[in-house]
Design a protein around this motif. Sequence first.
Motif, PDB file in Angstrom:
ATOM      1  N   PHE A 147      13.529 -13.447  -8.617  1.00 15.60           N
ATOM      2  CA  PHE A 147      14.212 -12.998  -7.404  1.00 15.60           C
ATOM      3  C   PHE A 147      15.229 -11.905  -7.714  1.00 15.60           C
ATOM      4  CE2 PHE A 147      17.574 -13.517  -4.133  1.00 15.60           C
ATOM      5  CZ  PHE A 147      16.798 -13.244  -3.010  1.00 15.60           C
ATOM      6  N   ALA A 148      15.920 -12.039  -8.835  1.00 18.08           N
ATOM      7  CA  ALA A 148      16.916 -11.045  -9.234  1.00 18.08           C
ATOM      8  C   ALA A 148      16.282  -9.702  -9.551  1.00 18.08           C
ATOM      9  CB  ALA A 148      17.704 -11.543 -10.445  1.00 18.08           C
ATOM     10  N   HIS A 149      14.960  -9.716  -9.812  1.00 18.89           N
ATOM     11  CA  HIS A 149      14.239  -8.478 -10.080  1.00 18.89           C
ATOM     12  C   HIS A 149      13.406  -8.045  -8.864  1.00 18.89           C
ATOM     13  CE1 HIS A 149      15.405  -9.367 -14.203  1.00 18.89           C
ATOM     14  NE2 HIS A 149      15.077  -8.129 -14.505  1.00 18.89           N
ATOM     15  N   GLY A 150      13.807  -8.528  -7.683  1.00 22.51           N
ATOM     16  CA  GLY A 150      13.221  -8.039  -6.446  1.00 22.51           C
ATOM     17  C   GLY A 150      11.973  -8.742  -5.972  1.00 22.51           C
ATOM     18  N   HIS A 151      11.668  -9.914  -6.556  1.00 24.64           N
ATOM     19  CA  HIS A 151      10.439 -10.601  -6.163  1.00 24.64           C
ATOM     20  C   HIS A 151      10.742 -11.799  -5.268  1.00 24.64           C
ATOM     21  CE1 HIS A 151       7.332  -8.674  -8.818  1.00 24.64           C
ATOM     22  NE2 HIS A 151       8.453  -8.176  -9.307  1.00 24.64           N
ATOM     23  N   ALA A 152      10.002 -11.899  -4.172  1.00 27.79           N
ATOM     24  CA  ALA A 152      10.043 -13.051  -3.280  1.00 27.79           C
ATOM     25  C   ALA A 152       8.629 -13.271  -2.756  1.00 27.79           C
ATOM     26  CB  ALA A 152      11.024 -12.837  -2.139  1.00 27.79           C
ATOM     27  N   THR A 153       8.359 -14.472  -2.257  1.00 25.29           N
ATOM     28  CA  THR A 153       7.014 -14.823  -1.806  1.00 25.29           C
ATOM     29  C   THR A 153       6.975 -14.859  -0.286  1.00 25.29           C
ATOM     30  OG1 THR A 153       6.726 -16.206  -3.778  1.00 25.29           O
ATOM     31  CG2 THR A 153       5.172 -16.533  -1.972  1.00 25.29           C
ATOM     32  N   PRO A 154       6.117 -14.061   0.361  1.00 26.91           N
ATOM     33  CA  PRO A 154       5.995 -14.108   1.821  1.00 26.91           C
ATOM     34  C   PRO A 154       5.587 -15.505   2.279  1.00 26.91           C
ATOM     35  CG  PRO A 154       4.865 -12.185   0.914  1.00 26.91           C
ATOM     36  CD  PRO A 154       5.239 -13.050  -0.248  1.00 26.91           C
ATOM     37  N   MET A 155       6.019 -15.896   3.447  1.00 26.32           N
ATOM     38  CA  MET A 155       5.738 -17.235   3.957  1.00 26.32           C
ATOM     39  C   MET A 155       4.243 -17.544   3.951  1.00 26.32           C
ATOM     40  SD  MET A 155       7.012 -20.051   5.148  1.00 26.32           S
ATOM     41  CE  MET A 155       8.701 -19.648   5.636  1.00 26.32           C
ATOM     42  N   GLU A 156       3.429 -16.569   4.306  1.00 23.18           N
ATOM     43  CA  GLU A 156       1.977 -16.821   4.369  1.00 23.18           C
ATOM     44  C   GLU A 156       1.355 -17.035   3.000  1.00 23.18           C
ATOM     45  OE1 GLU A 156       2.613 -12.289   4.718  1.00 23.18           O
ATOM     46  OE2 GLU A 156       3.553 -14.149   5.436  1.00 23.18           O
ATOM     47  N   ASP A 157       2.086 -16.701   1.938  1.00 26.62           N
ATOM     48  CA  ASP A 157       1.563 -16.887   0.584  1.00 26.62           C
ATOM     49  C   ASP A 157       2.181 -18.082  -0.140  1.00 26.62           C
ATOM     50  OD1 ASP A 157      -0.037 -14.643   0.854  1.00 26.62           O
ATOM     51  OD2 ASP A 157       1.487 -13.279   0.050  1.00 26.62           O
ATOM     52  N   THR A 158       2.959 -18.886   0.572  1.00 32.15           N
ATOM     53  CA  THR A 158       3.620 -20.030  -0.074  1.00 32.15           C
ATOM     54  C   THR A 158       2.678 -21.229  -0.133  1.00 32.15           C
ATOM     55  OG1 THR A 158       4.602 -20.638   2.065  1.00 32.15           O
ATOM     56  CG2 THR A 158       5.938 -19.296   0.560  1.00 32.15           C
ATOM     57  N   THR A 159       1.564 -21.013  -0.794  1.00 32.44           N
ATOM     58  CA  THR A 159       0.554 -22.051  -0.965  1.00 32.44           C
ATOM     59  C   THR A 159       0.727 -22.723  -2.326  1.00 32.44           C
ATOM     60  OG1 THR A 159      -0.950 -20.384  -1.858  1.00 32.44           O
ATOM     61  CG2 THR A 159      -1.086 -20.832   0.506  1.00 32.44           C
ATOM     62  N   THR A 160      -0.147 -23.678  -2.609  1.00 35.34           N
ATOM     63  CA  THR A 160      -0.163 -24.320  -3.921  1.00 35.34           C
ATOM     64  C   THR A 160      -1.567 -24.236  -4.502  1.00 35.34           C
ATOM     65  OG1 THR A 160      -0.669 -26.499  -2.967  1.00 35.34           O
ATOM     66  CG2 THR A 160       1.659 -25.942  -3.294  1.00 35.34           C
ATOM     67  N   THR A 161      -1.662 -24.367  -5.812  1.00 35.25           N
ATOM     68  CA  THR A 161      -2.951 -24.361  -6.474  1.00 35.25           C
ATOM     69  C   THR A 161      -2.909 -25.270  -7.687  1.00 35.25           C
ATOM     70  OG1 THR A 161      -4.580 -23.011  -7.670  1.00 35.25           O
ATOM     71  CG2 THR A 161      -2.290 -22.293  -7.780  1.00 35.25           C
TER      72      THR A 161
END
Length: 370
Positions: free
Chosen positions: A307-321
């Motif tokens: 996150f400190a390097h500008g990365h976040a996950t869009p809500m539609e991609d908050t899946t699991t695998t």
Amino acid sequence: MIALGFEGSANKIGIGIVKLDGSILANPRHTYITPPGHGFLPRETALHHQEHVLPLVHAALKEANITPDQIDCICYTKGPGMGGPLQVASIVVRILSQLWKKPIVAVNHCVAHIEMGRVVCGAEDPVVLYVSGGNTQVIAYSEGRYRIFGETIDIAVGNCLDRFARVLKISNDPSPGYNIEQLAKNGKEYVELPYVVKGMDVSFSGIESFIEETANRKLAANECTPADLCFSLQETVFAMLVEITERAMAHCDKKDVLIVGGVGCNIRLQQMMQIMCEERGGRLYATDDRYCVDNGAMIAYTGLLAFAHGHATPMEDTTTTQRYRTDDVLAVWRGVEHAPVGKDDAVNGVSGKCGVADLLHTSDTAIASN
């Protein structure tokens, strides 16, 4: 910057609150423990996580003495892991994200173990042995990613130990691997077992089948004790792990080793690896159950790095695998050549240079948290 992390990939549900400098403000967790001779199934484990996740969130916020407004991002384990348990944490994270208006960061479970070990121990650029109930990998960082140099070709070493614990009806409290370790200390006779190393990879399923048959035969004939079998199993599988780790060290021209994952708490494994490292002029870095065993802090810290390097996950991609390779992750926080160096006050008073020797005197009391 502060992150809230959710870990729920297996039988532990953990919530961690961590600052970007590695300071852990809270790290409560709860373990789903089954009766002796039984493993944990996805549905029952997921129900356990549902029951404990919200009380743990409240406990973590209280321990850290912060409010949701002070949290910068919410992190969760995307995978790998068990499907049902993984989904519990991801659903809670999506709800809290919308309630608190906070961004989400999806985290690779394996990479989180590595980053937790690095920040706690101050290991600069080691070869990593990642050993747990679901994973066995030898890893080294190169050109932006954690590359896998060797791994199990069937079951994980922790799964091998857990299955044998069921054969002997060993208690799962606090964990079957810990109880095998204690029983192995009383072993006196080595029972010869298969030794299966295939280049850089290892195989444990055949060893587990062989020792199960051996236990049924030899224990009935009083030819050995359960302690002898636990001792023999540990010595064999740990020697295999030391061998492939040393081979990776030679290939990568590295001298230091970091052990992470739940099996990494095992003091005998640490002792064997330390002997090898010292012979090569290197050092072993290892921690106890607070950081080796699955926990929320490792997810919070790794997510906060991204996150400190500008990365976040869009809500539609908050899946699991259930399958998420270690080398799928671009470790943007590491750059190409440098890694963070430990500090004396790394995490809640834990030395940033905590080698295995610093932990041996507390090994017998360091057990998995319930």
